[in-house]
Design a protein around this motif. Sequence first.
Motif, PDB file in Angstrom:
ATOM      1  N   CYS A   7     -28.552  36.583 -36.645  1.00  0.00           N
ATOM      2  CA  CYS A   7     -28.792  35.153 -36.529  1.00  0.00           C
ATOM      3  C   CYS A   7     -29.849  34.757 -37.552  1.00  0.00           C
ATOM      4  O   CYS A   7     -30.936  35.348 -37.573  1.00  0.00           O
ATOM      5  CB  CYS A   7     -29.264  34.802 -35.122  1.00  0.00           C
ATOM      6  SG  CYS A   7     -29.819  33.078 -34.965  1.00  0.00           S
ATOM      7  N   GLN A  14     -26.597  38.856 -33.786  1.00  0.00           N
ATOM      8  CA  GLN A  14     -25.974  37.689 -33.179  1.00  0.00           C
ATOM      9  C   GLN A  14     -25.574  37.912 -31.722  1.00  0.00           C
ATOM     10  O   GLN A  14     -25.617  36.987 -30.918  1.00  0.00           O
ATOM     11  CB  GLN A  14     -24.765  37.257 -34.011  1.00  0.00           C
ATOM     12  CG  GLN A  14     -25.154  36.613 -35.339  1.00  0.00           C
ATOM     13  CD  GLN A  14     -23.956  36.121 -36.120  1.00  0.00           C
ATOM     14  OE1 GLN A  14     -22.810  36.359 -35.740  1.00  0.00           O
ATOM     15  NE2 GLN A  14     -24.219  35.444 -37.224  1.00  0.00           N
ATOM     16  N   CYS A  17     -28.645  37.121 -29.737  1.00  0.00           N
ATOM     17  CA  CYS A  17     -29.381  35.951 -30.226  1.00  0.00           C
ATOM     18  C   CYS A  17     -30.122  35.284 -29.064  1.00  0.00           C
ATOM     19  O   CYS A  17     -29.585  35.138 -27.968  1.00  0.00           O
ATOM     20  CB  CYS A  17     -28.402  34.966 -30.861  1.00  0.00           C
ATOM     21  SG  CYS A  17     -29.111  33.367 -31.286  1.00  0.00           S
TER      22      CYS A  17
END
Length: 201
Positions: A7, A14, A17
């Motif tokens: 991210c 991600q 995140c």
Amino acid sequence: MSKRPTCPRCQRPQKVCLCAATAPVHNRHPIHILQHPSEVNAAKGTATLSLLCLDQGQLWPGEHPEDFARLRQRLADSDRPSYLLYPGDDATTMETLGRDSAPLNLLVLDGTWKKVYRLLQLNPWLQALPKLSFAEVPAGDYQIRKARRPDSLSTLEAIAHGLNGIDRCDTGPLFTAFDALKASQLAHMPDDVKHRYQKKN
């Protein structure tokens, strides 16, 4: 071999995140985090997470005086006093300033106690700053990282408790983000590793 997608905002993979767990903290006092280089890529670090919430905050990675030249110039140009959040017999307590204090620049050191002490020793200009501390150090809840001292706080906790002492902003979003970080880290720890971080009763 490609790296895991990261991210761009929270700098975490991600799939873990934490952006959804962040919300703004409208702080009057600018926070400057001086980060020891060893903390830059630390998965358990809280400096970057803090800055995702703070209205006024900036990260300054480095170790030597020249690494902080831009910060020092900014402080010199500021019409606000600058304080270092650090314990000491010569420190002013948060309670003394109070929540109606005039805006100030608050410097926070990010790293282990050993690395933070090294930062201080390498930077006489930091030693020359007036210090702010807590009359009573708040209890820490940094479950995902070992602490050698009973008064250890994560950088995020130190900032949140510091702002609670000198600012009227709602620091709840900082603790919400902190809880999300701890939950994420604990969810991916093997049971035997989790056991090492359990609090002693």
